[in-house]
Design a protein around this motif. Structure first.
Motif, PDB file in Angstrom:
ATOM      1  N   TYR A   1      -0.932  -1.411  -4.174  1.00  0.00           N
ATOM      2  CA  TYR A   1      -0.499  -0.114  -3.669  1.00  0.00           C
ATOM      3  C   TYR A   1      -1.201   1.017  -4.407  1.00  0.00           C
ATOM      4  O   TYR A   1      -1.812   1.897  -3.818  1.00  0.00           O
ATOM      5  N   THR A   2      -1.145   0.916  -5.726  1.00  0.00           N
ATOM      6  CA  THR A   2      -1.628   2.027  -6.533  1.00  0.00           C
ATOM      7  C   THR A   2      -3.139   2.222  -6.416  1.00  0.00           C
ATOM      8  O   THR A   2      -3.635   3.335  -6.541  1.00  0.00           O
ATOM      9  N   THR A   3      -3.865   1.114  -6.186  1.00  0.00           N
ATOM     10  CA  THR A   3      -5.307   1.249  -6.038  1.00  0.00           C
ATOM     11  C   THR A   3      -5.648   2.262  -4.953  1.00  0.00           C
ATOM     12  O   THR A   3      -6.488   3.144  -5.138  1.00  0.00           O
ATOM     13  N   ILE A   4      -4.949   2.135  -3.816  1.00  0.00           N
ATOM     14  CA  ILE A   4      -5.225   3.059  -2.699  1.00  0.00           C
ATOM     15  C   ILE A   4      -4.912   4.488  -3.117  1.00  0.00           C
ATOM     16  O   ILE A   4      -5.701   5.410  -2.945  1.00  0.00           O
ATOM     17  N   ILE A   5      -3.708   4.648  -3.701  1.00  0.00           N
ATOM     18  CA  ILE A   5      -3.237   5.994  -4.018  1.00  0.00           C
ATOM     19  C   ILE A   5      -4.095   6.654  -5.101  1.00  0.00           C
ATOM     20  O   ILE A   5      -4.531   7.785  -4.972  1.00  0.00           O
ATOM     21  N   LEU A   6      -4.327   5.931  -6.174  1.00  0.00           N
ATOM     22  CA  LEU A   6      -4.925   6.576  -7.343  1.00  0.00           C
ATOM     23  C   LEU A   6      -6.444   6.658  -7.263  1.00  0.00           C
ATOM     24  O   LEU A   6      -7.039   7.546  -7.851  1.00  0.00           O
ATOM     25  N   ILE A   7      -7.075   5.695  -6.611  1.00  0.00           N
ATOM     26  CA  ILE A   7      -8.528   5.739  -6.541  1.00  0.00           C
ATOM     27  C   ILE A   7      -8.976   6.231  -5.177  1.00  0.00           C
ATOM     28  O   ILE A   7      -9.799   7.131  -5.051  1.00  0.00           O
ATOM     29  N   GLY A   8      -8.390   5.653  -4.120  1.00  0.00           N
ATOM     30  CA  GLY A   8      -8.821   5.965  -2.767  1.00  0.00           C
ATOM     31  C   GLY A   8      -8.630   7.424  -2.409  1.00  0.00           C
ATOM     32  O   GLY A   8      -9.576   8.118  -2.015  1.00  0.00           O
ATOM     33  N   VAL A   9      -7.405   7.920  -2.597  1.00  0.00           N
ATOM     34  CA  VAL A   9      -7.089   9.264  -2.104  1.00  0.00           C
ATOM     35  C   VAL A   9      -7.955  10.363  -2.744  1.00  0.00           C
ATOM     36  O   VAL A   9      -8.581  11.147  -2.015  1.00  0.00           O
ATOM     37  N   PRO A  10      -8.048  10.431  -4.076  1.00  0.00           N
ATOM     38  CA  PRO A  10      -8.858  11.522  -4.646  1.00  0.00           C
ATOM     39  C   PRO A  10     -10.317  11.469  -4.189  1.00  0.00           C
ATOM     40  O   PRO A  10     -10.890  12.511  -3.824  1.00  0.00           O
ATOM     41  N   ILE A  11     -10.883  10.244  -4.155  1.00  0.00           N
ATOM     42  CA  ILE A  11     -12.297  10.153  -3.772  1.00  0.00           C
ATOM     43  C   ILE A  11     -12.475  10.555  -2.309  1.00  0.00           C
ATOM     44  O   ILE A  11     -13.364  11.337  -1.962  1.00  0.00           O
TER      45      ILE A  11
END
Lengths: 370, 379
Positions: free
Chosen positions: A340-350
């Protein structure tokens, strides 16, 4: 709208970031690293922190494109309202789960070391209500709290580390570079997620009064956290050796508990240390809780965040009691983090950053044509 | 806020902040200073498989600690039989008005028969390590007789067994005849059947003697090291801080006192065999010679000969101990595993998995270098 009271300085952001990131993760980080890569764990801490610094830079630059707006608002400009609102909702879920996890670990530790007959529920409730109180006070209160708590926690710990120096055997850090590169790469998710909490930049930068050199300052926060992690990792390893660190559940706590103050009439300093640690958890939990409240407020386009503080509390409370025991807390958390967190923390900002760059370029293009 | 509100608030504060679930008054606590663990061997086991232990707790009479006790007993000993020490401390609450408190525990004495039984020993160590209140710095000792007996003795100098033994063990500066070992050391070294020394305690009439060591390997006690053998191990590890050696020089016995020891190791593979070199550098002074002897000590040549004689004595001792460790026990308690894994990882990775067998066959060379730095006040 941002009220006149809701202003913090950029250095307060730095303090908030440090106290949030160094939460309960530091307890188990050394043993998790030693288990996987032995004495080479410091390499993966450094690699992880470099990756996080890049993301922090991206997030800070992104917020500087939309001054005075949080990610919930400028997300709507970047990826249209419905998509952005879904992402914001994901953020709320993330904050609530992280708060629940933190408060549960907190309760487990306190129950084990301090209050063995007090019910877990009571420990969790007490902490949550205290946190809810400061969250009602808004970002300014949290900023000031972080500013006060960080030195109060860090300075005594440094003093304790001086007292521990005679017991250290730095040959325990040998051998170096014996782990294969792939093994180190495999631990990068682990160290990366020890830096969870940096995403608060996306939310809190909007409240910074006259931001200046924000990128450098925020990266400095990550550097300080990295130093704290490195100190804890090397000192725990030097104190206990690989075999014992691997065996310990919370080596950082065992470390401070093993301190003998020379010529001091108090033999066990653990009560003091636990007190400091409770402060630290408090300072780590409140920004995350506030993140959830803030997102909810902005998502519903409400003006006042105070009304959303208490309604969120039962969710965190119930979630924190879902795992049966400590082992399942960590298993659930790992699952949650990896997927879950991979999407939120890395995906979203980039993603946001790339799209906003394109939009900027487009605007400029249109402007020069017209 | 009106008056009623204020009153309600004050009441709430007094009611809510005053209580504590975990409150125990200090005079109701028993500060356990020493724990003894023995095996319980009933006459007829009735096929019962699980291990049972006799656990002994010794705690000081807090009143006498404050020097106001007068004629009161300086300490109490209480014991019971149970599966583990926590069960026992619960059983004991039915017999005592105190709550056991382990935050100040100083020593744990494990009896020989517990240590000889690998399952019992692992159970005991795990129970101790897992319990949060017992620090990892608690000293562990092995009693050649029962732990019960060791704790029952009231030492003349210091009636509280825990403080007494801790006092001896922290006196490493005076003697190298034992190797102080903490719970944390045991936890770190016993993994995978590793070897470690635990000091031995022998009960006397009105005192306890700490000297020599029990060799633990594969989670069980496999043998003993005598005082002098333990000293050799300490020399190899370079941990001797103060020790006396006697040697002969032309039929004069000389007492030499060790002040400083440094030890270095090297390792290489030769013809498929691991060759370890151990270099022990010792510095010290002459404590006793012979009054009015023919040659006085203010002569470099004589000192060099004495040094040579000392070197031979110590080297012989060390070599004998290492041979015993290799041939009889194949237990690496001299820190070669530590050295190889840290400084020679290439060699270590090849032998890591069956180190206990490999250790038997490695070639160990010992070189001792003794320096006499001072000769005292007379020539």
């Amino acid at each position: 709208m941002i009220g006149g009271n809701d202003k913090i300085s950029n250095s307060q952001i730095v303090f908030i970031l440090i106290t949030t990131i160094v939460g309960v993760g530091i307890l188990s980080l050394p043993s998790a690293l030693v288990e996987r890569v032995g004495s080479d764990g410091w390499i993966s801490i450094i690699i992880g922190s470099i990756l996080v610094s890049i993301l922090v830079a991206i997030a800070t630059i992104l917020t500087s494109y939309y001054p005075g707006k949080t990610v919930i608002e400028f997300g709507r400009e970047i990826v249209s309202t419905p998509v952005s609102d879904i992402i914001s909702f994901l953020f709320i879920v993330y904050f609530v789960v992280i708060s629940a996890f933190t408060v549960r670990i907190f309760a487990e530790v306190v129950k084990m070391f301090l209050l063995d007959k007090t019910p877990t529920e009571v420990i969790i409730m007490t902490m949550l209500f205290t946190v809810a109180y400061i969250v009602r006070g808004g970002i300014e209160g949290i900023g000031r709290m972080a500013e006060i708590i960080l030195p109060v926690v860090i300075l005594p710990l440094l003093l304790l580390f001086i007292a521990i120096i005679p017991d250290l055997d730095f040959t325990n850090l040998l051998p170096v570079f014996r782990t294969s590169f792939t093994d180190i790469v495999k631990t990068i998710p682990l160290t990366f997620f020890s830096f969870m909490g940096y995403e608060l930049i996306l939310f809190f930068m909007a409240y910074v009064d006259k931001p200046k050199n924000s990128t450098a300052k925020n990266i400095a926060a990550i550097v300080i956290v990295t130093l704290i992690y490195l100190i804890f990792f090397t000192v725990t390893l030097a104190r206990f050796g690989q075999n014992e660190v691997r065996d310990l559940l919370w080596p950082s706590l065992s470390l401070v508990r093993s301190v003998d103050l020379p010529g001091f009439f108090i033999e066990n300093v653990e009560a003091v240390v636990m007190g400091l640690w409770v402060l630290n958890v408090f300072a780590s939990l409140s920004p995350v809780y506030y993140g959830a409240v803030l997102t909810l407020t902005k998502l519903l386009r409400a003006n006042e965040h105070k009304y959303f503080v208490l309604p969120l509390l039962p969710f965190i409370y119930i979630l924190s009691l879902v795992p049966d025991n400590l082992a399942s807390v960590y298993t659930m958390m790992d699952m949650f983090i990896y997927y879950y967190t991979t999407i939120i923390l890395i995906g979203v900002p980039i993603l946001y950053f790339i799209i906003s760059l394109f939009k900027k370029a487009n605007k400029k293009g249109v402007g020069s044509n017209g | 806020m009106d008056k009623l509100h204020k009153i309600v608030l004050i009441f709430l504060i007094t009611v809510l902040l005053g209580g504590c679930w975990d409150k125990i008054e200090i005079n109701e606590r028993a500060f356990v200073f020493a724990i003894g663990i023995d095996k319980f061997k009933p006459k007829n086991m009735n096929g019962a498989e699980e291990k049972r232990y006799i656990i002994t707790y010794a705690f000081p009479n807090v009143k006498t600690l404050a020097d106001q006790g007068g004629d009161e007993k300086p300490r109490f000993v209480i014991r019971s039989i149970g599966q583990n020490m926590f069960q026992v401390s619960d059983i004991l609450t039915t017999r005592s008005n105190r709550t056991m408190f382990f935050g100040h525990t100083k020593v744990i004495i494990i009896s020989e028969d517990v240590a000889r039984d690998p399952i019992a020993f692992r159970e005991v160590i795990d129970g101790l390590e897992r319990y949060h209140a017992i620090g990892r710095k608690v000293d562990v000792l092995i009693s050649k007789e029962t732990a019960k007996k060791a704790i029952d003795i009231v030492p003349d100098f210091e009636p509280v067994t825990g403080s007494y033994l801790r006092g001896i063990l922290t006196a490493k500066k005076r003697s190298a005849r034992f190797t102080p070992t903490t719970l944390g050391d045991i936890g770190a070294n016993m993994h995978g059947g590793g070897s470690i020394l635990i000091p031995m305690v022998t009960p006397g009439e009105t005192d306890l003697k700490v000297a020599g060591a029990a060799i633990i390997k594969n989670y069980r006690l496999i043998g003993w090291l005598g005082e002098k053998e333990n000293r050799s191990v300490m020399f190899v590890k370079g941990e001797v801080e103060r020790e006396d050696i006697t040697t002969k020089y032309k039929d004069i016995t000389i007492a030499y006192s060790v002040e400083n020891v440094e030890s270095n190791k090297t390792a290489k593979v030769e013809d498929g065999k691991i060759k370890v070199g151990i270099f022990v550098n010792i510095e010290g002074f002459i404590e006793r010679y012979r009054f009015d002897a023919k040659q006085d000590l203010l002569d470099d040549k004589i000192l060099q000969e004495i040094e040579k004689s000392l070197q031979n004595t110590i080297a012989k001792e060390i070599k004998g101990t290492i041979r015993k460790l290799q041939e009889e026990f194949s237990a690496d308690v001299i820190g070669i595993e530590d050295y190889l894994s840290k400084f020679k990882p290439d060699i270590w990775e090849q032998v890591e998995d069956n180190w206990n067998e490999v250790f038997k066959d490695i070639i160990i060379d010992v070189e001792v270098d003794v320096k006499v730095r001072r000769i005292g006040m007379t020539r």
